[in-house]
Design a protein around this motif. Structure first.
Motif, PDB file in Angstrom:
ATOM      1  N   ASP A 266       0.816  -1.221   0.000  1.00 30.31           N
ATOM      2  CA  ASP A 266       0.000   0.000   0.000  1.00 30.31           C
ATOM      3  C   ASP A 266       0.848   1.269   0.000  1.00 30.31           C
TER       4      ASP A 266
ATOM      5  N   PRO B   2       1.094   2.875  -4.951  1.00 32.69           N
ATOM      6  CA  PRO B   2       0.652   4.185  -5.433  1.00 32.69           C
ATOM      7  C   PRO B   2       1.775   4.970  -6.113  1.00 32.69           C
TER       8      PRO B   2
ATOM      9  N   ARG C 125       2.164   5.983 -10.252  1.00 28.70           N
ATOM     10  CA  ARG C 125       2.447   7.327 -10.783  1.00 28.70           C
ATOM     11  C   ARG C 125       3.633   7.292 -11.742  1.00 28.70           C
TER      12      ARG C 125
ATOM     13  N   MET D 279     -13.756   9.757  -0.844  1.00 29.20           N
ATOM     14  CA  MET D 279     -12.372  10.239  -0.837  1.00 29.20           C
ATOM     15  C   MET D 279     -11.804  10.213  -2.255  1.00 29.20           C
TER      16      MET D 279
ATOM     17  N   VAL E  67     -10.179  13.390  -4.761  1.00 27.98           N
ATOM     18  CA  VAL E  67      -8.731  13.239  -4.652  1.00 27.98           C
ATOM     19  C   VAL E  67      -7.982  14.511  -5.072  1.00 27.98           C
TER      20      VAL E  67
ATOM     21  N   LEU F 209      -8.171  16.876  -2.193  1.00 26.93           N
ATOM     22  CA  LEU F 209      -7.286  16.447  -1.103  1.00 26.93           C
ATOM     23  C   LEU F 209      -5.844  16.867  -1.384  1.00 26.93           C
ATOM     24  N   SER F 210      -5.413  16.676  -2.631  1.00 28.49           N
ATOM     25  CA  SER F 210      -4.038  17.017  -2.994  1.00 28.49           C
ATOM     26  C   SER F 210      -3.815  18.516  -2.913  1.00 28.49           C
TER      27      SER F 210
ATOM     28  N   MET G 182      -5.090  20.579  -1.008  1.00 27.16           N
ATOM     29  CA  MET G 182      -5.128  21.094   0.356  1.00 27.16           C
ATOM     30  C   MET G 182      -3.851  20.817   1.126  1.00 27.16           C
TER      31      MET G 182
ATOM     32  N   PHE H 246     -11.919  12.390   7.964  1.00 27.42           N
ATOM     33  CA  PHE H 246     -11.504  12.148   6.576  1.00 27.42           C
ATOM     34  C   PHE H 246     -10.047  11.686   6.502  1.00 27.42           C
ATOM     35  N   GLY H 247      -9.683  10.850   7.445  1.00 29.64           N
ATOM     36  CA  GLY H 247      -8.312  10.370   7.518  1.00 29.64           C
ATOM     37  C   GLY H 247      -8.086   9.094   6.727  1.00 29.64           C
TER      38      GLY H 247
ATOM     39  N   ASN I 170     -10.401  20.237   6.652  1.00 25.07           N
ATOM     40  CA  ASN I 170      -9.145  20.715   6.097  1.00 25.07           C
ATOM     41  C   ASN I 170      -8.834  22.136   6.576  1.00 25.07           C
TER      42      ASN I 170
ATOM     43  N   TYR J 126      -7.413  21.710  10.075  1.00 24.57           N
ATOM     44  CA  TYR J 126      -6.027  21.226  10.092  1.00 24.57           C
ATOM     45  C   TYR J 126      -5.063  22.365   9.751  1.00 24.57           C
TER      46      TYR J 126
ATOM     47  N   TYR K 149       1.452  16.430   9.820  1.00 24.49           N
ATOM     48  CA  TYR K 149       0.474  16.616   8.746  1.00 24.49           C
ATOM     49  C   TYR K 149       1.159  16.631   7.380  1.00 24.49           C
TER      50      TYR K 149
ATOM     51  N   HIS L 244      -0.483  13.964   5.049  1.00 22.29           N
ATOM     52  CA  HIS L 244      -1.368  14.491   4.022  1.00 22.29           C
ATOM     53  C   HIS L 244      -1.078  13.975   2.613  1.00 22.29           C
TER      54      HIS L 244
ATOM     55  N   PHE M 127       0.519  11.327   1.859  1.00 22.80           N
ATOM     56  CA  PHE M 127       0.317   9.867   1.892  1.00 22.80           C
ATOM     57  C   PHE M 127      -1.167   9.559   1.671  1.00 22.80           C
ATOM     58  N   ARG M 128      -2.024  10.343   2.337  1.00 25.93           N
ATOM     59  CA  ARG M 128      -3.466  10.159   2.148  1.00 25.93           C
ATOM     60  C   ARG M 128      -3.846  10.346   0.679  1.00 25.93           C
ATOM     61  N   SER M 129      -3.372  11.419   0.067  1.00 25.02           N
ATOM     62  CA  SER M 129      -3.746  11.717  -1.321  1.00 25.02           C
ATOM     63  C   SER M 129      -3.378  10.586  -2.263  1.00 25.02           C
ATOM     64  N   ILE M 130      -2.137  10.120  -2.148  1.00 24.69           N
ATOM     65  CA  ILE M 130      -1.681   9.130  -3.123  1.00 24.69           C
ATOM     66  C   ILE M 130      -2.309   7.769  -2.852  1.00 24.69           C
ATOM     67  N   ASP M 131      -2.592   7.459  -1.585  1.00 28.91           N
ATOM     68  CA  ASP M 131      -3.241   6.182  -1.294  1.00 28.91           C
ATOM     69  C   ASP M 131      -4.704   6.192  -1.744  1.00 28.91           C
ATOM     70  N   VAL M 132      -5.358   7.337  -1.591  1.00 34.08           N
ATOM     71  CA  VAL M 132      -6.737   7.471  -2.072  1.00 34.08           C
ATOM     72  C   VAL M 132      -6.764   7.290  -3.600  1.00 34.08           C
TER      73      VAL M 132
END
Lengths: 368, 368
Positions: A280, A284, A288, A355, A359, A362-363, A365, B114-115, B313, B316, B330, B334, B336-341
């Motif tokens: 995981d 990702p 890319r 989510m 996306v 999210l990026s 932000m 939204f984590g 957001n 945060y 963060y 942050h 990490f969240r974007s790319i995993d989503v």
């Protein structure tokens, strides 16, 4: 016997890193070997097996050591079930669906097309009655099989040309791992090809085959398929949450103390988390890179997905008619799949989809 | 010191089941206590902590024993960070966001609105730099924190009346756990309520509050909310993949041998799998029972979800401006969240959605 085992394996050398305490009396050290199906280059699959062995050493204060071998080093990569069952090696790390040619029941502790996702697989094994059924089945092969990793949902492979609908699958020469997935593909008009990992690239390049699947972005990238077959399809419906298993020879397993059994189990559970976490984190970023290198993402069309689901379920019904143990395992696995899919649809998928649809937001932000 | 520790805790009795070998010399046994935030009735949360303690005993051949206590038995349920940090107990099992009032950084090894989902959370911790940052932060509290469970995405709670759009949230008296989620809710017009688990039901029944969230179907069912607030919303966007953590007092952690450190870590990893597997087996069945008992499933509207994401957001960003450690954590979490989503959207969500949209077909095919 421990002494003999030590003498037998001593010539192979023991990695110093697995020795938690340097000055252990050798006669007190239990030395085992783990044969795997993985080349060392697959550092998440082989790495997961290695991690498990390292953990066994650490958890026992160096008194129980398992040396990890790549596929082909001491036994053939796809002969792990035989090698563990007949005691050539004490342990193995493999994907059980490699042995579906012996019996389709081997698929249940790994993956069936449209099967359980990673979480549902471990849940069925531990709390859904899966481990008990797996134990019953593997007793006939002198193997104890336990959860020791997962890749998560795999990708659907690399295609030289777009596959826009079911009609485009007719006659497609597709390298695909796994007997059940090959049988489902045949019902869709595909001509499945069995080709070893290292031979896929030249076959794709020459056009001897039209498409090939391997694992996911991180492992696929190493084989370079995107250079010769740019269309990268998702999802790999034949491998929704493939479990990797640690095999232990039954007599060897029974010879372990309760403490050492717990150590093997906990090391496998730890490797299970480690492997999923590594995929995981790596997939990702690799995806890319692949997209940057020219890969083009595509999704299988609805008619392909629907036809593949129907063909899978037809196949399971036919196997169950002939194979009582498959019927018994399927009768446990099947309702577990339905109810877990239902639950994921209520909550987990909903937030993941939300989510996913946000996306870009999210990026953007990331300043926080 | 071990002798003193033994004398200190001996009066509390040691469960025979944690003794793998019955005739161990008592002076060789390391005896620790784990204080948890959980009532015993929450048999997946408390059960996960208990399972971890049992595993430590088994992995050490009975030489390292940790006794597990319910919330309030020896220290208050929500005082685990203090109690472990000051050495009152050697270990704890808790949800770190309970301590966000001390510092919002406590949320990162548990959940932020939204984590990260369960898999992304463990992946960030192990391979995304999370554990290193968590270690840095917790050093200030004399705590070592490690992954020891997860609930998966929680439900959005029980509502006496339908909440059809953002406007319906204005003035809603909502019992919600967690400081950050409460702050986000406030920005949506909600009036968050802090009420202990046992007091929620009468407050909902009398109408003192309009809604309450707890965990998910299996745990919620035990508190009977469906009888007094029938609308059951999804998803709990404030708890996408809440990690439960095992806390170890830093000095006690440092006093452990490499072997015992590995034993604590592997027992926690095993408990992590066990807990998620148990929730994934229990929640689907409990949800069916709840729906049979009159609960009505609802999904939060898009305008609520969008506003909540934006408010999260914004929050945060504001915290990061004032809190350099939050900013640092963060900045890792942050992206990490974007790319995993992004990656989940390509493959994992796609097969989960397909399966979900075919759930009736899957159930109908049970004959095999």
């Amino acid at each position: 016997m421990k002494r003999r085992k030590f003498l037998k394996t001593a010539g192979l050398g023991v990695a110093a890193s697995t020795l938690a305490a340097p000055a252990i009396a050798q006669s007190n050290v239990l030395q085992w070997r783990m044969a795997t199906s993985w080349p060392k280059s697959l550092d998440t699959l082989f790495g997961g097996a290695e991690y498990m062995c390292k953990r066994i050493g650490e958890l026992s204060g160096g008194k129980f050591q398992v040396r990890c071998f790549a596929g082909g080093e001491i036994v053939p990569a796809l002969a792990i079930a035989d090698s563990v069952g007949n005691g050539t090696v004490e342990m193995g790390h493999t994907a059980s669906y490699y042995y579906v040619g012996k019996d389709p029941c081997f698929a249940f502790d790994c993956a069936l097309p449209f099967g359980l996702n990673q979480r549902a697989q471990q849940s069925w094994m531990i709390f859904g009655g899966g481990q008990k059924l797996v134990d019953e089945f593997y007793a006939g092969y002198n193997i104890k099989s336990i959860i020791a990793g997962n890749t998560g949902t795999q990708m659907g492979g690399w295609y030289r040309h777009e596959v826009k609908s079911l009609a485009d699958l007719k006659g497609l020469k597709f390298r695909i791992g796994g007997v059940l997935s090959g049988q489902v593909c045949t019902r869709l008009g595909v001509v499945p090809q069995q080709i070893a990992g290292g031979d896929i690239y030249p076959a794709l390049e020459k056009g001897t085959i039209d498409a090939a699947e391997w694992v996911g972005p991180y492992d696929d990238e190493k084989l370079g398929f995107y250079k010769v077959a740019q269309y990268y399809y998702a999802p790999g419906w034949w491998e929704v949450g493939p479990q990797l298993s640690a095999y232990i020879n039954t007599a060897k397993w029974n010879s372990l103390s309760a403490e050492y059994k717990a150590i093997v189990e906990a090391a496998a559970a730890d490797a299970n988390m480690w492997m999923m976490a590594k995929y995981d984190a790596e997939n990702p970023v690799a995806l890319r890179r692949l997209l940057g290198g020219g890969a083009k993402l595509r999704a299988f069309s609805n008619d392909i997905m629907d036809a593949a689901l129907k063909a899978s379920n037809d196949l399971y019904g036919e196997i169950a008619e002939k194979n009582p143990m498959f019927k018994k395992m399927y009768a446990s696995w099947h309702p577990f799949r339905s109810i877990d899919v239902e639950w994921f649809g209520v909550c987990e998928n909903r937030i993941n989809n939300f989510m996913s649809s946000h996306v870009k937001e999210l990026s953007a932000m990331k300043k926080g």
